[in-house]
Design a protein around this motif. Structure first.
Motif, PDB file in Angstrom:
ATOM      1  N   ASP A   1     -13.409   1.051  11.707  1.00  0.00           N
ATOM      2  CA  ASP A   1     -12.067   0.683  11.244  1.00  0.00           C
ATOM      3  C   ASP A   1     -11.400   1.861  10.535  1.00  0.00           C
ATOM      4  OD1 ASP A   1     -11.671  -2.489  11.407  1.00  0.00           O
ATOM      5  OD2 ASP A   1     -13.773  -2.072  10.925  1.00  0.00           O
ATOM      6  N   PRO A   2     -10.259   2.332  11.046  1.00  0.00           N
ATOM      7  CA  PRO A   2      -9.521   3.370  10.308  1.00  0.00           C
ATOM      8  C   PRO A   2      -8.975   2.798   9.004  1.00  0.00           C
ATOM      9  CG  PRO A   2      -8.782   3.212  12.608  1.00  0.00           C
ATOM     10  CD  PRO A   2      -9.620   2.008  12.326  1.00  0.00           C
ATOM     11  N   CYS A   3      -9.060   3.557   7.932  1.00  0.00           N
ATOM     12  CA  CYS A   3      -8.588   3.074   6.624  1.00  0.00           C
ATOM     13  C   CYS A   3      -7.109   2.711   6.660  1.00  0.00           C
ATOM     14  CB  CYS A   3      -8.818   4.141   5.558  1.00  0.00           C
ATOM     15  SG  CYS A   3     -10.543   4.646   5.388  1.00  0.00           S
TER      16      CYS A   3
ATOM     17  N   TYR B   1      -4.968  -0.367   4.761  1.00  0.00           N
ATOM     18  CA  TYR B   1      -3.553  -0.156   4.464  1.00  0.00           C
ATOM     19  C   TYR B   1      -2.647  -1.162   5.168  1.00  0.00           C
ATOM     20  CZ  TYR B   1      -3.739   4.225   1.810  1.00  0.00           C
ATOM     21  OH  TYR B   1      -3.933   5.169   0.823  1.00  0.00           O
ATOM     22  N   ASN B   2      -3.030  -1.602   6.367  1.00  0.00           N
ATOM     23  CA  ASN B   2      -2.125  -2.452   7.142  1.00  0.00           C
ATOM     24  C   ASN B   2      -2.747  -3.750   7.631  1.00  0.00           C
ATOM     25  OD1 ASN B   2       0.650  -1.028   7.635  1.00  0.00           O
ATOM     26  ND2 ASN B   2      -0.899   0.602   7.723  1.00  0.00           N
ATOM     27  N   GLY B   3      -3.993  -4.006   7.227  1.00  0.00           N
ATOM     28  CA  GLY B   3      -4.588  -5.316   7.466  1.00  0.00           C
ATOM     29  C   GLY B   3      -4.943  -5.629   8.897  1.00  0.00           C
ATOM     30  N   GLU B   4      -4.889  -4.652   9.801  1.00  0.00           N
ATOM     31  CA  GLU B   4      -5.192  -4.920  11.201  1.00  0.00           C
ATOM     32  C   GLU B   4      -6.653  -4.627  11.508  1.00  0.00           C
ATOM     33  OE1 GLU B   4      -5.260  -6.581  13.892  1.00  0.00           O
ATOM     34  OE2 GLU B   4      -3.163  -6.110  14.427  1.00  0.00           O
ATOM     35  N   ILE B   5      -7.453  -5.665  11.551  1.00  0.00           N
ATOM     36  CA  ILE B   5      -8.863  -5.519  11.905  1.00  0.00           C
ATOM     37  C   ILE B   5      -9.234  -6.388  13.105  1.00  0.00           C
ATOM     38  CG2 ILE B   5      -9.555  -4.926   9.553  1.00  0.00           C
ATOM     39  CD1 ILE B   5     -10.493  -7.795   9.186  1.00  0.00           C
TER      40      ILE B   5
ATOM     41  N   THR C   1       0.807  -1.221   0.000  1.00  0.00           N
ATOM     42  CA  THR C   1       0.000   0.000   0.000  1.00  0.00           C
ATOM     43  C   THR C   1       0.837   1.266   0.000  1.00  0.00           C
ATOM     44  OG1 THR C   1      -0.132  -0.107   2.426  1.00  0.00           O
ATOM     45  CG2 THR C   1      -1.936  -1.118   1.187  1.00  0.00           C
ATOM     46  N   GLY C   2       2.143   1.161   0.263  1.00  0.00           N
ATOM     47  CA  GLY C   2       2.983   2.346   0.314  1.00  0.00           C
ATOM     48  C   GLY C   2       3.113   2.993  -1.053  1.00  0.00           C
ATOM     49  N   LEU C   3       3.154   4.316  -1.084  1.00  0.00           N
ATOM     50  CA  LEU C   3       3.331   5.035  -2.342  1.00  0.00           C
ATOM     51  C   LEU C   3       4.759   4.842  -2.850  1.00  0.00           C
ATOM     52  CD1 LEU C   3       1.482   8.350  -1.427  1.00  0.00           C
ATOM     53  CD2 LEU C   3       0.685   6.569  -2.994  1.00  0.00           C
ATOM     54  N   LYS C   4       4.909   4.900  -4.164  1.00  0.00           N
ATOM     55  CA  LYS C   4       6.218   4.722  -4.778  1.00  0.00           C
ATOM     56  C   LYS C   4       7.071   5.978  -4.591  1.00  0.00           C
ATOM     57  CE  LYS C   4       5.122   0.676  -6.439  1.00  0.00           C
ATOM     58  NZ  LYS C   4       5.706  -0.565  -5.898  1.00  0.00           N
TER      59      LYS C   4
END
Length: 629
Positions: free
Chosen positions: A524-526, A531-535, A212-215
């Protein structure tokens, strides 16, 4: 031999030739883009990416999943056997029957496409897409008849000859949709472009792990984002052609729901128009709210803003990645939007609202509000918490984030500290050594400021001796975990809910039952979920307090954005409603009296909703209250 077989052979190879010519024409358009590093072996991974990664998303809608499997599966099987039987001149009756069976499956799927199109959801594009059920059915029916008539080896007669003519007409109608579609930009171009896109994806790492990180932009090499379609990398242009205009991105977009001038589907189609040249007059889907169709023009080497895409469309995006999460063709909308923002910011300095002021503060002081760094530890002055120092080893380094200057977020941090102390965690604050991670600057397109801040923070972090970083801000988490590695900063970074859940599992923290009877829903924060899969960790903590979470309709990886990401509160593009108002409505529908959150941006946005609403409490506050109880 019945003449139909020879005609099918001729039609097959003619279609192959037309398809190759059309693909060559389309590839010429894609090659107008910049060079891109691609692993051509990715083409070998297409079957896995198609049947696993793509269908994992399509399967969220069981109706369409079954329909797509029937249509696409039947078509691919039938075409493969046609290529073998007629392309190679085998003319086997047994293979004819296999063609008939596969085509019959495709025909059944076409019926379900037609049923969906009879009363389509608003997100679906009409126009050329509305003829698709008929052309698919014509092609499938033609193949069924080919398989049956040739498989039965019927003797030549006037009746059979009439059927043969009908079959060829049906096959011509269906073949034209695919063979001509790729070159002319018709609906079925997605079938070829989509498969190539899967193999040559601009972000291939997403197929092996979350990405998900920007290039990183090569600023020294003269990279300043995207001004015109030809500035996109060529495989990004290819990805835009993969769009099926299903509108799932449109339905998920919080800005579109709020009536702001952004429709992700329309944006992608505008970029296709820019790549091919022309106007958006033929677009037959929902417009970006408030913007007319038919008034936007583009060309490969013409500036995208403002003639093709309105500037306010770019600045409406919250970078929540809901569009990316929902896209069955795995298109990276957010990457394209940020690329466009980068040029506007770096080349023109053209940012609406309070964006320029905030970026000036970040450049001058390393804080979003121009605050003194000595104030970073004021919230903890009475908590007896040490600040990290070079040469002193610690287990956990607490990076607070920019919310530390906000009194509301300080309540969350104080609650977190109480919990860490109760668990006897060895931790210290980054404190006055901390600078903004650059998340806001990067989302606003200021890559230069982001890289300056990131390099400074990496130098600071590398001077300290710690095992893990913890933060209560998912935007800080995302920068440190997903974007700093490209600049050499590699750290083990946890969200505070992940650490607290870990401490409860190990027995270092024992949660008590809540005394407050009000029902709880969790937002759930986006930047934590998508972005980080923590749910799971936040829900595990709530469950440990005896809370049965009342889930909102959109939750987990598909949760609705609060409206606080991507610099959106700074650019402040008006719409018909505010995004946080919509999210609080989601919470009200559950009957909850408390909305549990796990992000300072979410706290601020949801607490800004006026009128009667549930109370907003961070998970850390609920955990601390449980420990005290």
């Amino acid at each position: 031999m019945f003449p139909l077989a020879g005609a099918v052979t001729i039609l097959f190879w003619l279609a192959v030739l037309v398809l190759i010519v059309g693909l060559w024409r389309r590839a010429r358009l894609w090659r107008k883009g910049r060079k891109a590093r691609v692993n051509w072996l990715g083409l070998l991974a297409i079957p896995k990416r198609y049947f696993v990664d793509l269908h994992h998303i399509v399967a969220r809608d069981p109706y369409i999943a079954r329909t797509h499997m029937a249509v696409a599966g039947g078509a691919i099987a039938a075409l493969v056997v046609v290529g073998i039987n007629y392309g190679l001149l085998l003319y086997s009756p047994w293979l004819d029957w296999l063609i008939a069976i596969a085509a019959l499956i495709m025909l059944s799927g076409s019926v379900f496409v037609w049923l969906r199109r009879r009363n389509p959801p608003a997100r679906l594009s009409r126009g050329a897409w509305s003829r698709l059920p008929y052309s698919l059915a014509a092609f499938a029916l033609g193949l069924v008849l080919v398989g049956v008539i040739t498989g039965m080896s019927l003797p030549v007669s006037g009746l059979v000859a009439g059927f043969a003519a009908l079959i060829l007409l049906l096959l011509l109608a269906g073949t034209a949709e695919l063979a001509l579609g790729i070159g002319s930009g018709g609906p079925m171009k997605h079938a070829v472009a989509g498969l190539l896109h899967l193999g040559l994806h601009p972000r291939p790492e997403r197929f092996t792990h979350p990405s998900t990180g920007l290039k990183l932009l090569d600023l020294q090499g003269g990279e300043f984002g995207v001004e015109k379609p030809a500035d996109f990398r060529w495989n990004q242009l290819l990805s835009f052609d993969a769009c099926v205009q299903c509108g799932k991105c449109e339905a998920a977009c919080p800005a579109f729901a709020a009536g702001q001038p952004l429709n992700p589907k329309k944006l992608i189609q505008d970029l296709v128009v820019g790549m091919t040249g022309g106007s958006d007059a033929a677009y037959a889907g929902s417009p970006s709210p408030g913007l007319s169709i038919g008034k936007h023009f583009g060309a490969p080497n013409a500036a995208i803003l403002p003639t093709l895409v309105a500037p306010e469309t770019l600045w409406s995006c919250t970078t929540c990645r809901a569009c990316v999460q929902e896209c069955p063709m795995l298109i990276e909308h957010v990457d394209a939007i940020v690329d466009l923002r980068r040029f506007e910011t770096l080349a023109h300095g053209d940012i609406p609202g309070k964006g320029p002021e905030t970026l000036a503060h970040l450049r001058e002081t390393g804080t979003v509000g121009g605050f003194p760094h000595a104030a970073r530890t004021h919230w903890a002055v009475d908590l007896d918490v040490r600040q990290a120092q070079p040469g002193e080893a610690i287990d956990i380094l607490l990076v607070a984030g920019e919310g530390v200057f906000d009194m509301r977020y300080q309540r969350t941090l104080r609650a977190l500290v109480r919990s860490l102390k109760a668990a006897k965690v060895d931790f210290a604050l980054l404190g006055t050594l901390e600078r903004d991670t650059g998340d806001t600057a990067r989302r606003l397109g200021d890559e230069a400021t982001f890289q300056t801040l990131a390099k400074g923070n990496i130098a600071t972090l590398d001077s300290l001796d710690f095992k893990r970083i913890v933060t209560a801000d998912p935007h800080v988490l995302n920068s440190l975990r997903n974007e700093y590695p490209a600049l050499g900063g590699r750290y083990a970074v946890l969200h505070h809910t992940t650490l607290l859940a870990e401490l409860t599992r190990s027995g270092a923290l024992t949660l008590g039952a809540r005394e407050d009877p009000r029902p709880i829903t969790y937002h759930d924060p986006c930047y934590l979920g998508r972005y980080n899969g923590e749910i799971d960790a936040p829900r595990a903590l709530l469950a440990g307090m005896g809370v049965a979470v009342r889930e909102m309709e959109r939750s987990g990886l598909r949760g609705r954005c609060c409206g606080g990401g991507g610099g959106a509160p700074l650019t402040d593009i008006p719409g018909k409603r505010r995004i946080p108002d919509i999210r609080v409505d989601d919470a009200r529908e559950t009957g909850a009296g408390i909305i549990a959150v796990a992000c300072p941006n979410c706290t601020a946005m949801l607490e800004g909703v006026v009128g009667e609403r549930p109370e907003i409490l961070d998970i850390a506050e609920l955990v601390a209250a449980s420990l005290e109880a």
